[in-house]
Design an enzyme around this catalytic site. Structure first.
Site, PDB file in Angstrom:
ATOM      1  N   GLY A  36       0.769  -1.240   0.000  1.00  0.00           N
ATOM      2  CA  GLY A  36       0.000   0.000   0.000  1.00  0.00           C
ATOM      3  C   GLY A  36       0.799   1.288   0.000  1.00  0.00           C
TER       4      GLY A  36
ATOM      5  N   PRO B 162       4.780  -4.963  -0.724  1.00  0.00           N
ATOM      6  CA  PRO B 162       4.672  -3.729  -1.517  1.00  0.00           C
ATOM      7  C   PRO B 162       4.619  -4.021  -3.010  1.00  0.00           C
ATOM      8  CG  PRO B 162       6.939  -4.052  -0.826  1.00  0.00           C
ATOM      9  CD  PRO B 162       6.159  -5.192  -0.231  1.00  0.00           C
ATOM     10  N   GLY B 163       3.803  -3.306  -3.732  1.00  0.00           N
ATOM     11  CA  GLY B 163       3.726  -3.448  -5.186  1.00  0.00           C
ATOM     12  C   GLY B 163       4.070  -2.137  -5.871  1.00  0.00           C
TER      13      GLY B 163
ATOM     14  N   ARG C 208      -5.905   3.908 -15.503  1.00  0.00           N
ATOM     15  CA  ARG C 208      -6.009   4.583 -14.198  1.00  0.00           C
ATOM     16  C   ARG C 208      -6.700   5.947 -14.255  1.00  0.00           C
ATOM     17  NH1 ARG C 208      -2.621   5.885 -11.048  1.00  0.00           N
ATOM     18  NH2 ARG C 208      -3.509   4.959  -9.199  1.00  0.00           N
TER      19      ARG C 208
ATOM     20  N   CYS D 234     -13.345   5.116 -28.456  1.00  0.00           N
ATOM     21  CA  CYS D 234     -14.666   5.734 -28.636  1.00  0.00           C
ATOM     22  C   CYS D 234     -15.406   5.840 -27.315  1.00  0.00           C
ATOM     23  CB  CYS D 234     -15.469   4.925 -29.638  1.00  0.00           C
ATOM     24  SG  CYS D 234     -14.601   4.799 -31.189  1.00  0.00           S
ATOM     25  N   GLU D 235     -14.864   6.598 -26.380  1.00  0.00           N
ATOM     26  CA  GLU D 235     -15.483   6.843 -25.081  1.00  0.00           C
ATOM     27  C   GLU D 235     -14.969   8.171 -24.564  1.00  0.00           C
ATOM     28  OE1 GLU D 235     -16.296   4.305 -22.090  1.00  0.00           O
ATOM     29  OE2 GLU D 235     -16.003   2.446 -23.189  1.00  0.00           O
TER      30      GLU D 235
ATOM     31  N   TYR E 235       0.391  -0.881 -12.196  1.00  0.00           N
ATOM     32  CA  TYR E 235      -1.023  -0.898 -12.571  1.00  0.00           C
ATOM     33  C   TYR E 235      -1.238  -0.216 -13.929  1.00  0.00           C
ATOM     34  CZ  TYR E 235      -1.239  -2.256  -7.703  1.00  0.00           C
ATOM     35  OH  TYR E 235      -1.029  -2.909  -6.514  1.00  0.00           O
TER      36      TYR E 235
HETATM   37  N1  LLP Z   1      -1.350  -6.928  -0.829  1.00  0.00           N
HETATM   38  C1  LLP Z   1      -2.669  -7.029  -1.078  1.00  0.00           C
HETATM   39  C2  LLP Z   1      -3.458  -8.011  -0.343  1.00  0.00           C
HETATM   40  C3  LLP Z   1      -3.269  -6.179  -2.043  1.00  0.00           C
HETATM   41  O1  LLP Z   1      -4.572  -6.274  -2.277  1.00  0.00           O
HETATM   42  C4  LLP Z   1      -2.478  -5.227  -2.732  1.00  0.00           C
HETATM   43  C5  LLP Z   1      -3.068  -4.346  -3.741  1.00  0.00           C
HETATM   44  C6  LLP Z   1      -1.103  -5.185  -2.439  1.00  0.00           C
HETATM   45  C7  LLP Z   1      -0.574  -6.031  -1.469  1.00  0.00           C
HETATM   46  C8  LLP Z   1      -0.165  -4.229  -3.119  1.00  0.00           C
HETATM   47  O2  LLP Z   1      -0.540  -2.920  -2.878  1.00  0.00           O
HETATM   48  P1  LLP Z   1       0.404  -1.719  -3.354  1.00  0.00           P
HETATM   49  O3  LLP Z   1       1.691  -1.805  -2.573  1.00  0.00           O
HETATM   50  O4  LLP Z   1       0.647  -1.883  -4.803  1.00  0.00           O
HETATM   51  O5  LLP Z   1      -0.391  -0.506  -3.058  1.00  0.00           O
HETATM   52  N2  LLP Z   1      -5.215  -0.820  -9.487  1.00  0.00           N
HETATM   53  C9  LLP Z   1      -5.110   0.134  -8.390  1.00  0.00           C
HETATM   54  C10 LLP Z   1      -4.428  -0.465  -7.188  1.00  0.00           C
HETATM   55  C11 LLP Z   1      -5.087  -1.719  -6.681  1.00  0.00           C
HETATM   56  C12 LLP Z   1      -4.361  -2.354  -5.516  1.00  0.00           C
HETATM   57  C13 LLP Z   1      -4.946  -3.670  -5.141  1.00  0.00           C
HETATM   58  N3  LLP Z   1      -4.291  -4.370  -4.081  1.00  0.00           N
HETATM   59  C14 LLP Z   1      -4.408   1.380  -8.899  1.00  0.00           C
HETATM   60  O6  LLP Z   1      -4.098   1.457 -10.081  1.00  0.00           O
HETATM   61  O7  LLP Z   1      -4.188   2.324  -8.133  1.00  0.00           O
END
Ligand code: LLP
Length: 435
Positions: A251, A286-287, A324, A356-357, A385
């Site tokens: 997150g 972390p992602g 996004r 087309c949106e 993402y």
């Molecule tokens: N762990 C779990 C259980 C999650 O659901 C997520 C993200 C992460 C870790 C990684 O979170 P991060 O570090 O990336 O914030 N598509 C959206 C974000 C969706 C995130 C979903 N879950 C966007 O483009 O902002």
């Protein structure tokens, strides 16, 4: 002119102007556009590595496992980049698990999260021998136990608890409140843990949480970590569970516009302090923070259309490539690849795609220097993402992906061709084949 430089943990400088043109770690983006075509994603590998190392180092004093959340960017070369540094992976489907294994992540470092794991997915993960299942409900727990017991195995389970803390981010990416589909409510956790302990195919090894994405403040984290650690203490001392792991989720937020990025040392300090009494290891997922700023979506201007009220800059990239802005009203920086001349007058334009949106809008009223058809634009902070959420809407081919390192680049996902696209479909047996 800024030179490309990557201090540890900083990747905002992965893209910088040199000699009047935007570079990615020593490679002019115009060169990539000419070689690969547009639209395409460009990732700077060193920036990703710097982020992973900085994150890992922040937890150096504590036994921990960083499980990169592959949903942010699951490209094989990106996941391999992290695997080479010793990373684990957080996966949310059998597909992501297979991609992680193919990229070289050991099964023993894979965490399987997600609210809707199916029985075949559970079986595949048990077969592979993954590190941990994050279980989000009682029915899922029962299903996992049945699958594992049927295979003569035991699934290592962390119960995902919903700490009921509002992360204060966009409604579509907040996950930690009671109104949400994610996790087991804190008040139910002791009962569910007791049930887990009694099930034959389950070994309850920990607790997990994830309260949302793109968090830029520490307070919601601190509150959730404290709640999770408190619950772990109760489960261990009063209920006799032997918990080995706390999974603190992901997150961490990055800078898209002017928001402050999450303060990594403060985040780590909150995690370490609030879980100090817990004897086991920490798992982290972390992602976005690992990859967002290391990537751009490179696009070419097709037309500049002068309306009576607005100027539209129409790109060859659309919402199918980067959804996004359309889905979350997300802000992404937009940089001309040719460095604007000093004193260039900026004018507000709508930067749009060809779909087309009306939602196919990257930015409304964005101030840009003069641009013309054929010019390249880089849509920034697109490493997370971006490509993973792309679709073939409007009959468009998925954009290729390029990895850059030290002045050289590789296409790590080629652009598919139209034959392959059309070949995905079949006619029904009763339809006459076209002539
Ligand atoms: N762990 C779990 C259980 C999650 O659901 C997520 C993200 C992460 C870790 C990684 O979170 P991060 O570090 O990336 O914030 N598509 C959206 C974000 C969706 C995130 C979903 N879950 C966007 O483009 O902002």
């Amino acid at each position: 002119m800024n030179e490309v430089s990557l201090p540890p943990g900083r990747s905002a400088d992965a893209f910088a102007y040199r000699a009047g043109t935007l570079h990615a770690d020593g490679v002019p983006l115009a060169r990539i556009a000419d070689a690969v075509g547009t639209p395409c994603y460009v990732y700077v590998q060193r920036a990703m590595e710097a982020r992973w190392r900085a994150f890992d180092a922040a937890f150096a004093g504590r036994r921990h496992l960083v499980c990169y959340a592959m949903k942010a960017n699951g490209n094989l070369a990106v996941v391999r980049t992290f695997a080479d540094l010793g990373s684990g992976a957080d996966v949310v489907s059998e597909g992501e698990m297979r991609m992680a294994l193919a990229a070289g992540v050991p099964a023993g470092r894979i965490v399987f999260a997600g609210v809707g794991k199916t029985a075949p997915e559970m079986a595949a993960a048990l077969q592979a021998g993954i590190f941990q299942f994050n279980v989000e409900s009682e029915p899922e727990l029962e299903q996992l136990s049945a699958v594992a017991a049927g295979m003569g195995r035991t699934a290592a389970v962390a119960l995902r608890v919903n700490p009921d803390v509002d992360a204060g981010t966009h409604a579509k990416i907040t996950t930690g409140t009671a109104e949400n589909k994610f996790g087991i409510e804190v008040g139910d956790a002791r009962a569910v843990a007791a049930k887990a302990a009694a099930l034959p195919g389950i070994a309850l090894v920990g607790l997990a949480m994830h309260i949302g994405s793109q968090l830029t403040t520490i307070a919601p984290y601190r509150a959730s970590f404290a709640r999770l650690a408190g619950l772990a203490r109760t489960l261990m001392t009063e209920d006799g569970h032997a918990l080995e792991r706390l999974d603190l989720g992901g997150g961490l937020g990055v800078t898209y516009d002017r928001e402050p990025p999450i303060d990594l040392p403060a985040y780590a300090e909150a995690a370490l302090q609030e879980t100090a009494g817990f004897p086991g290891m920490l798992v982290l997922e972390p992602g976005r923070w690992m990859v967002a700023e290391a990537g751009v979506l490179l696009a070419r201007i097709v037309y500049v259309k002068q309306g009576s009220l607005k100027t539209f800059v129409i790109l060859d990239a659309g919402m199918n490539d980067l959804i996004r802005p359309a889905l979350y009203e997300a802000y992404h920086p937009i940089l001309p690849v040719a460095e604007p001349v000093p004193g260039a007058v900026e004018r507000p334009v709508d930067v749009v795609g060809p779909i087309c949106e009306s939602a196919d809008l990257f930015a409304a009223g964005r101030r840009l220097p003069p641009v013309a058809p054929g010019d390249l634009l880089a849509i920034g902070v697109a490493g997370a993402y971006g490509a993973v959420m792309a679709s073939g809407y409007n009959g468009r081919l998925l954009a290729p992906e390029v990895l850059v390192r030290d002045g050289t680049f590789a296409v790590v996902r080629p652009r598919p061709n139209y034959e392959a696209m059309i070949g995905c479909d079949r006619l029904a047996s009763w339809q006459i084949p076209p002539p």
